[in-house]
Write a protein that holds these residues in place. Sequence first.
Motif, PDB file in Angstrom:
ATOM      1  N   LYS A 140     -16.387  34.861   1.684  1.00  0.00           N
ATOM      2  CA  LYS A 140     -17.739  34.316   1.678  1.00  0.00           C
ATOM      3  C   LYS A 140     -18.261  34.370   3.106  1.00  0.00           C
ATOM      4  CE  LYS A 140     -20.195  30.022   0.631  1.00  0.00           C
ATOM      5  NZ  LYS A 140     -20.032  28.635   0.172  1.00  0.00           N
TER       6      LYS A 140
ATOM      7  N   ALA B 178     -25.876  32.143   2.466  1.00  0.00           N
ATOM      8  CA  ALA B 178     -24.512  32.535   2.119  1.00  0.00           C
ATOM      9  C   ALA B 178     -24.513  33.630   1.064  1.00  0.00           C
ATOM     10  CB  ALA B 178     -23.739  31.329   1.601  1.00  0.00           C
TER      11      ALA B 178
ATOM     12  N   LYS C  30     -21.254  35.566  -1.362  1.00  0.00           N
ATOM     13  CA  LYS C  30     -19.829  35.624  -1.651  1.00  0.00           C
ATOM     14  C   LYS C  30     -19.521  36.916  -2.376  1.00  0.00           C
ATOM     15  CE  LYS C  30     -16.162  33.238  -4.081  1.00  0.00           C
ATOM     16  NZ  LYS C  30     -15.810  32.161  -4.989  1.00  0.00           N
TER      17      LYS C  30
END
Length: 185
Positions: free
Chosen positions: A62, A55, A57
């Motif tokens: 995100k 991930a 952001k």
Amino acid sequence: YQLYFCSCAWHIFLSGYFLTLKKHHRTSLKKYPLQRKVSLKNKTAITNLFENGKAKKLHPVKIIWSAAPARQMLDFQVLFVVPKRYFRHAVARNRAKRLLREAFRLNQNLLSPQHNNSQYINEGGMVLYSEPLPKIIIALCYVAPKLLPFEQIVNIVAHLLTHVYQNCIVNKSILLDDETNKPII
């Protein structure tokens, strides 16, 4: 009734009311269509994405990405998520999803093999070998309580998709294990 036309819309004055009919500009929709089969709907793939995915952001968006299942035929599939925690009303959630979908549609060419050929070229300009792009699944999540203007969302999504391309292709951070078909992260 009276009918007026300016450069971008028809204006109609009808029995005391002023109506405006805008012309639709569909040139960009024909150029980069977002096909229905690109949307991610497989529950096991979605669960695997949120459990094992990487991930990044960039406020307020995100992005989560992971290797696609071995049976996936497309280069990428995408999921758009807007939590109920930030937008209580369905109308607001749908608008945020619509903005995310449009921003992705405009920037999906950053993940396509035509735009990003992973060919290795020597000094003479000859292609030594070409490597196919890995198949990935992506979730775009809007994680802020206020909706930003569309232009900012488009720029953020473009930056995040470039980051995903750099990590998947250049750094080869997504690889599938041959025996288990699970991502090596």
